[in-house]
Scaffold this motif. Structure first.
Motif, PDB file in Angstrom:
ATOM      1  N   ASP A 137      45.334  45.614  41.294  1.00 38.87           N
ATOM      2  CA  ASP A 137      44.824  45.077  40.031  1.00 38.87           C
ATOM      3  C   ASP A 137      43.308  45.226  39.919  1.00 38.87           C
ATOM      4  O   ASP A 137      42.771  45.405  38.816  1.00 38.87           O
ATOM      5  CB  ASP A 137      45.207  43.603  39.901  1.00 38.87           C
ATOM      6  CG  ASP A 137      46.641  43.404  39.438  1.00 38.87           C
ATOM      7  OD1 ASP A 137      47.287  44.393  39.054  1.00 38.87           O
ATOM      8  OD2 ASP A 137      47.124  42.252  39.473  1.00 38.87           O
ATOM      9  N   LYS A 138      42.622  45.143  41.045  1.00 40.18           N
ATOM     10  CA  LYS A 138      41.171  45.358  41.009  1.00 40.18           C
ATOM     11  C   LYS A 138      40.857  46.779  40.538  1.00 40.18           C
ATOM     12  O   LYS A 138      39.987  46.982  39.676  1.00 40.18           O
ATOM     13  CB  LYS A 138      40.566  45.114  42.398  1.00 40.18           C
ATOM     14  CG  LYS A 138      39.044  45.223  42.479  1.00 40.18           C
ATOM     15  CD  LYS A 138      38.555  46.611  42.897  1.00 40.18           C
ATOM     16  CE  LYS A 138      39.009  46.958  44.286  1.00 40.18           C
ATOM     17  NZ  LYS A 138      38.522  48.303  44.692  1.00 40.18           N
ATOM     18  N   ASP A 139      41.576  47.770  41.069  1.00 47.18           N
ATOM     19  CA  ASP A 139      41.353  49.143  40.632  1.00 47.18           C
ATOM     20  C   ASP A 139      41.788  49.338  39.183  1.00 47.18           C
ATOM     21  O   ASP A 139      41.162  50.090  38.431  1.00 47.18           O
ATOM     22  CB  ASP A 139      42.094  50.117  41.547  1.00 47.18           C
ATOM     23  CG  ASP A 139      41.428  50.235  42.911  1.00 47.18           C
ATOM     24  OD1 ASP A 139      40.255  49.847  43.033  1.00 47.18           O
ATOM     25  OD2 ASP A 139      42.084  50.697  43.860  1.00 47.18           O
ATOM     26  N   GLY A 140      42.868  48.657  38.785  1.00 46.32           N
ATOM     27  CA  GLY A 140      43.289  48.709  37.389  1.00 46.32           C
ATOM     28  C   GLY A 140      42.222  48.146  36.467  1.00 46.32           C
ATOM     29  O   GLY A 140      41.955  48.692  35.395  1.00 46.32           O
ATOM     30  N   MET A 141      41.597  47.045  36.875  1.00 45.47           N
ATOM     31  CA  MET A 141      40.499  46.458  36.107  1.00 45.47           C
ATOM     32  C   MET A 141      39.345  47.440  35.986  1.00 45.47           C
ATOM     33  O   MET A 141      38.759  47.618  34.901  1.00 45.47           O
ATOM     34  CB  MET A 141      40.022  45.167  36.781  1.00 45.47           C
ATOM     35  CG  MET A 141      38.828  44.510  36.116  1.00 45.47           C
ATOM     36  SD  MET A 141      38.159  43.118  37.067  1.00 45.47           S
ATOM     37  CE  MET A 141      37.350  44.014  38.418  1.00 45.47           C
ATOM     38  N   ASN A 142      38.992  48.093  37.082  1.00 48.78           N
ATOM     39  CA  ASN A 142      37.907  49.081  37.040  1.00 48.78           C
ATOM     40  C   ASN A 142      38.242  50.241  36.104  1.00 48.78           C
ATOM     41  O   ASN A 142      37.366  50.750  35.386  1.00 48.78           O
ATOM     42  CB  ASN A 142      37.622  49.603  38.448  1.00 48.78           C
ATOM     43  CG  ASN A 142      36.986  48.557  39.337  1.00 48.78           C
ATOM     44  OD1 ASN A 142      36.449  47.557  38.856  1.00 48.78           O
ATOM     45  ND2 ASN A 142      37.054  48.759  40.647  1.00 48.78           N
ATOM     46  N   ASN A 143      39.507  50.670  36.114  1.00 53.11           N
ATOM     47  CA  ASN A 143      39.921  51.741  35.208  1.00 53.11           C
ATOM     48  C   ASN A 143      39.808  51.307  33.753  1.00 53.11           C
ATOM     49  O   ASN A 143      39.335  52.065  32.898  1.00 53.11           O
ATOM     50  CB  ASN A 143      41.359  52.168  35.524  1.00 53.11           C
ATOM     51  CG  ASN A 143      41.461  52.997  36.783  1.00 53.11           C
ATOM     52  OD1 ASN A 143      40.485  53.610  37.214  1.00 53.11           O
ATOM     53  ND2 ASN A 143      42.636  53.012  37.397  1.00 53.11           N
ATOM     54  N   LEU A 144      40.258  50.090  33.470  1.00 55.53           N
ATOM     55  CA  LEU A 144      40.170  49.586  32.107  1.00 55.53           C
ATOM     56  C   LEU A 144      38.714  49.495  31.664  1.00 55.53           C
ATOM     57  O   LEU A 144      38.355  49.908  30.552  1.00 55.53           O
ATOM     58  CB  LEU A 144      40.844  48.219  32.009  1.00 55.53           C
ATOM     59  CG  LEU A 144      40.791  47.542  30.630  1.00 55.53           C
ATOM     60  CD1 LEU A 144      41.451  48.414  29.564  1.00 55.53           C
ATOM     61  CD2 LEU A 144      41.437  46.161  30.682  1.00 55.53           C
ATOM     62  N   ASN A 145      37.858  48.986  32.534  1.00 57.28           N
ATOM     63  CA  ASN A 145      36.435  48.872  32.195  1.00 57.28           C
ATOM     64  C   ASN A 145      35.797  50.237  31.971  1.00 57.28           C
ATOM     65  O   ASN A 145      34.941  50.397  31.090  1.00 57.28           O
ATOM     66  CB  ASN A 145      35.690  48.115  33.298  1.00 57.28           C
ATOM     67  CG  ASN A 145      36.064  46.641  33.341  1.00 57.28           C
ATOM     68  OD1 ASN A 145      36.577  46.096  32.364  1.00 57.28           O
ATOM     69  ND2 ASN A 145      35.816  45.997  34.465  1.00 57.28           N
ATOM     70  N   ALA A 146      36.203  51.224  32.784  1.00 55.56           N
ATOM     71  CA  ALA A 146      35.663  52.579  32.609  1.00 55.56           C
ATOM     72  C   ALA A 146      36.055  53.140  31.250  1.00 55.56           C
ATOM     73  O   ALA A 146      35.238  53.743  30.540  1.00 55.56           O
ATOM     74  CB  ALA A 146      36.142  53.486  33.729  1.00 55.56           C
ATOM     75  N   TYR A 147      37.320  52.946  30.892  1.00 53.70           N
ATOM     76  CA  TYR A 147      37.767  53.423  29.576  1.00 53.70           C
ATOM     77  C   TYR A 147      37.035  52.699  28.448  1.00 53.70           C
ATOM     78  O   TYR A 147      36.517  53.336  27.515  1.00 53.70           O
ATOM     79  CB  TYR A 147      39.278  53.249  29.410  1.00 53.70           C
ATOM     80  CG  TYR A 147      39.641  53.154  27.950  1.00 53.70           C
ATOM     81  CD1 TYR A 147      39.487  54.257  27.112  1.00 53.70           C
ATOM     82  CD2 TYR A 147      40.054  51.941  27.382  1.00 53.70           C
ATOM     83  CE1 TYR A 147      39.743  54.160  25.747  1.00 53.70           C
ATOM     84  CE2 TYR A 147      40.306  51.838  26.033  1.00 53.70           C
ATOM     85  CZ  TYR A 147      40.150  52.946  25.209  1.00 53.70           C
ATOM     86  OH  TYR A 147      40.380  52.839  23.870  1.00 53.70           O
ATOM     87  N   VAL A 148      36.990  51.365  28.509  1.00 55.10           N
ATOM     88  CA  VAL A 148      36.353  50.591  27.435  1.00 55.10           C
ATOM     89  C   VAL A 148      34.885  50.989  27.307  1.00 55.10           C
ATOM     90  O   VAL A 148      34.354  51.119  26.192  1.00 55.10           O
ATOM     91  CB  VAL A 148      36.506  49.083  27.691  1.00 55.10           C
ATOM     92  CG1 VAL A 148      35.642  48.278  26.725  1.00 55.10           C
ATOM     93  CG2 VAL A 148      37.966  48.670  27.549  1.00 55.10           C
TER      94      VAL A 148
END
Length: 831
Positions: A391-402
């Motif tokens: 989930d931490k990596d998923g959060m980083n991916n979401l933040n990168a996209y946003v």
């Protein structure tokens, strides 16, 4: 392909390659008269949304490759078995960029052809039907270094075949060669039909000096030692794959041999780093087992090899059974302590199902390759390290996209695409992975993995587009999913949500009000299934709602006012959100909700109440969290505590700096000691950091000493002067930029020769600051090195930084002759 590291680097910037003495007895290229030209590949006016029309089908490709290192030419003989795709035809059109064509034959007879530098049009001499195959022979010389390259942020060059340190003059780089086919660059070294909907089996014979080790797709069938000091390796792959996945590499590598289910799993590394091959790649067999079992489809290819090369044009590439990695994978145990890059390894392996076995038919459908490969990282982390890590990596991916969406909002599947390279972005990768995660959470694990298995089995060795995926999920779940795929794949942007809460005591109703606040003139109105957890005394009740209006309120009968209503309890939505929780609700989430993202969001939400004693206590409690990312977040908030609570945190921060198992936690704790606890006795923590295995910790200590203890800073700088660790090098470069003398010039020159692309971009400002303080003798010693490096640099950011240094050299130089020499170099770069 893994471009995430480069995409992230580009986001930071936006918001803020040649090599050996002549090899013995290679093919006599001197007998071939080749003009001294630069080949400018014509821009191809294609509608990239439509998959390329299939006129002919290559069944098998057989190549005989020799290399000329003096001219960096690929001397090839190609034998292609071809048939018409459906309609009768008397011509074959091949992609062949920048060749000298010597001879073309069809079925052993000389054939007429026309060639314009990028398309080879062969007259077959008769019409063939789709039931008839024919053999095409092409004798050619490819000249990749004469091609005017383009590329993108993610893949910074597209000339297909790369000679590294071909003349052997760079003492810091080994002599190597390697290829990079994606998107459509393999036709720069062998003739083919360069399309994602084309597939062929292949054979490659490559002749090299006997000191070299080679790698290609498939199995090494045999090797033949030649009488002239060369060796020919014969590689064969029987299963068909798309042209951009064909690869070839060679150099002085050591091969670490591993295995999985009696299949060879090999790691090719430079001798200096080979002892760490098992450390870096050793989880590969377990990944193969996990993915095969999780997907229900056994790894389909005949081997799995991984090779680390110099000056690679991206992060990594999923060539079938022969993955190429950039040289940041040349790690020591100290490098590995800070960054394993296991996400890149899992990403490229997952591609062997999504991208290699099943391939997107056109570049606008790229997320079917890259979104899935990105989600493969999540699945591996979840399996190996737990959901917190995933989930931490998923959060980083979401933040990168946003973060990227501030400047780039585009459809996932882009009908209006004109530049295929633009598909390699945070939409195709990070957003794509998060959409797949959201789909999994919506349909449930059983349906998700059933559908994925069916998708892979139905479309193996075939091209696909987004609708194939949708139809499989509809068949498995029984639900029409056009709404999901239309809003997420055929639209741009993301929902921007605001959550508000109320409770009506008289009716015992908890009310959740949700508003979609995105600009509906540019973004869709979303239909969002959302899981909500309602926390009452001693129990948690989960409800699923569907938000499908601009603003909706949802009522829930409860016996008492809930302690917390946790909207998006699975943390699956691709969105931004403003959550109007009270302090007590954020505190309840922090202490009671189960996920890493619950705790993370709660700590962030408590920022509004930073002076409150209970909010400050939560930050202190977070320092004891079992997950390192919560600890680092808490460390970042210590400065917001009152003086009393800062003092309460001191002993814990010092302990974390010295003892925590995670190097990032140690490094950030150490930095904090120097910032707000400088009056305390931290010598034991600093002494511990001096012996720490982590470069991250040592570089943080070095930066502390640079401002507090110059003598110790110089000791570390001299000790790590020749370190290959980028973080350490950049820290020393910054220090020398301010404090260095003429004696430190070799550090910069050696570093500049060793590094390429984005690292060069980071180094150059420090070198520029250094040069500004130097005399003409130092400038004269450096200017040729800087200019030479610029000629082999294709990355725009790095090249601009180099130009900036040359301008600074000119401005700083006193002698007019030296100024003019530098200006001549600047003018050459401008041209």
């Amino acid at each position: 392909m893994n471009c995430k590291v480069l995409i992230s680097a580009a986001l930071i910037v936006a918001t803020g390659i040649s090599a050996c003495k002549s090899k013995k007895a290679e093919s006599p290229v001197s007998e071939i008269q080749l003009p001294e030209i630069t080949i400018h590949i014509k821009p191809e006016s294609k509608n990239y949304y439509a998959s390329y029309t299939r006129l002919s089908d290559i069944i098998h490709t057989k190549l005989d490759i020799n290399l000329n290192w003096d001219s960096c030419f690929v001397i090839g003989k190609a034998n292609l078995k071809v048939r018409p795709y459906f309609y009768d035809t008397d011509e074959l059109i091949l992609d062949a960029k920048g060749y000298k064509i010597n001879e073309v034959k069809v079925n052993a007879k000389k054939a007429e052809y026309t060639y314009d530098g990028y398309k080879l049009n062969i007259n077959l001499g008769k019409k063939f039907t789709k039931e008839e195959s024919y053999d095409v022979y092409i004798d050619y010389v490819a000249m990749p270094n004469k091609i005017k390259v383009k590329g993108s942020v993610a893949i910074n060059s597209d000339k297909g075949f790369y000679f590294i340190n071909a003349d052997g003059k760079n003492k810091f780089k080994p002599t190597q060669f390697w290829t990079q086919g994606e998107t459509e660059s393999n036709s720069c070294w062998f003739p083919t039909i360069e399309s994602g909907n084309e597939r062929f089996s292949q054979e490659i014979a490559i002749t090299v000096d006997t000191s070299m080790v080679t790698l290609s797709n498939g199995r090494l069938m045999y090797s033949t030692n030649n009488s002239n000091g060369t060796r020919t390796d014969f590689w064969r792959q029987d299963l068909p794959h798309t042209p951009y996945l064909t690869m070839l590499a060679g150099g002085k590598f050591k091969v670490y041999k591993d295995k999985w289910r009696n299949m060879e799993v090999n790691y090719y590394m430079e001798p200096e780093f080979a002892p760490n091959a098992k450390l870096i790649f050793g989880n590969t067999p377990e990944m193969l087992e996990f993915f095969s079992n999780k997907l229900g489809v056994t790894y389909p290819w005949d081997k799995y090899s991984q090779i680390v090369v110099r000056d690679f044009v991206s992060g990594a590439m999923e060539n079938t059974g022969a993955v190429t990695f950039y040289d940041a994978m040349n790690k020591t145990a100290r490098d590995y302590e800070d960054q394993t890059d296991e996400d890149i390894i899992s990403h490229e392996l997952f591609h062997h199902w999504f991208g290699d076995l099943v391939t997107c038919e056109s570049w606008p459908n790229l997320t079917l390759n890259e979104g899935f490969a990105t989600y493969g990282e999540y699945l591996w982390d979840e399996h190996k390290y737990g959901r917190d890590e995933a989930d931490k990596d998923g959060m980083n991916n979401l933040n990168a996209y946003v973060g990227s969406a501030v400047n780039k909002r585009v459809n996932m599947i882009r009908f209006d695409l004109t530049d295929r390279e633009s598909m390699f972005d945070a939409n195709s990768y990070q957003k794509g992975g998060q959409i797949i995660h959201m789909l999994r959470k919506y349909v449930g694990d059983k349906a998700f993995f059933t559908a994925i298995k069916q998708y892979l089995e139905t479309y193996k060795f075939k091209p696909v587009e987004i609708h194939h995926l949708r139809l499989v999920f509809e068949e498995v779940t029984g639900e029409d999913l056009n709404w999901f795929f239309n809003q997420w794949y055929l639209n741009q942007g993301h929902p921007e949500l605001e959550f508000k809460y109320d409770y009506v005591e008289a009716s015992k109703k908890a009310i959740v009000s949700i508003e979609q606040k995105q600009d509906l003139s540019k973004n869709p109105l979303y239909r969002l299934p959302i899981d909500i957890d309602i926390y009452e005394q001693g129990k948690v009740l989960r409800k699923r709602i569907v938000l499908d209006s601009v603003s909706q309120s949802f009522e829930f009968a409860t016996s008492t006012k809930p302690l917390l209503i946790n909207v998006d309890a699975e943390k699956m939505l691709v969105c931004t959100k403003k959550d109007m929780h009270t302090k007590d609700e954020w505190l309840h989430m922090f202490y009671n909700a189960p996920l890493f993202l619950d705790r993370y969001e709660a700590l962030e939400g408590l920022d509004k109440f930073k002076t409150d004693s209970l909010a400050q206590l939560a930050i202190l409690k977070a320092l004891d969290d079992p997950f390192y990312s919560i600890k680092t977040l808490a460390i970042s908030k210590i400065k917001s505590l009152n003086e009393s609570n800062q003092q309460k945190a001191y002993s814990k921060i010092k302990y974390l700096a010295m003892k925590d198992e995670n190097s990032m936690v140690r490094a950030r704790s150490l930095k904090l000691l120097s910032e707000i606890y400088s009056k305390e006795n931290n010598e034991d923590a600093f002494a511990s950091a001096e012996k720490d295995l982590s470069y991250l910790v040592e570089s943080n200590l070095f930066k502390i000493y640079a401002s507090t203890n110059k003598e110790k800073a110089w000791l570390i700088a001299k000790k790590e002067h020749t370190s290959n660790n980028s973080g350490m090098q950049l820290a020393i470069a910054e220090f020398y930029g301010k404090e260095g003398t003429a004696a430190e010039h070799d550090f910069f020159l050696n570093l500049i020769e060793r590094k390429t692309n984005f690292t060069l971009f980071l180094i150059m400002p420090h070198y520029k600051a250094y040069i500004k303080r130097m005399d003409d003798e130092v400038i004269k010693n450096g200017v040729q090195t800087v200019f030479n490096v610029s000629k082999n640099t294709t990355n725009t950011f790095a090249l601009n930084a180099i130009k900036g240094v040359l301008k600074e050299m000119k401005n700083t130089a006193k002698a007019e002759e030296l100024k003019q020499e530098i200006q001549t170099m600047i003018d050459k770069l401008a041209n």
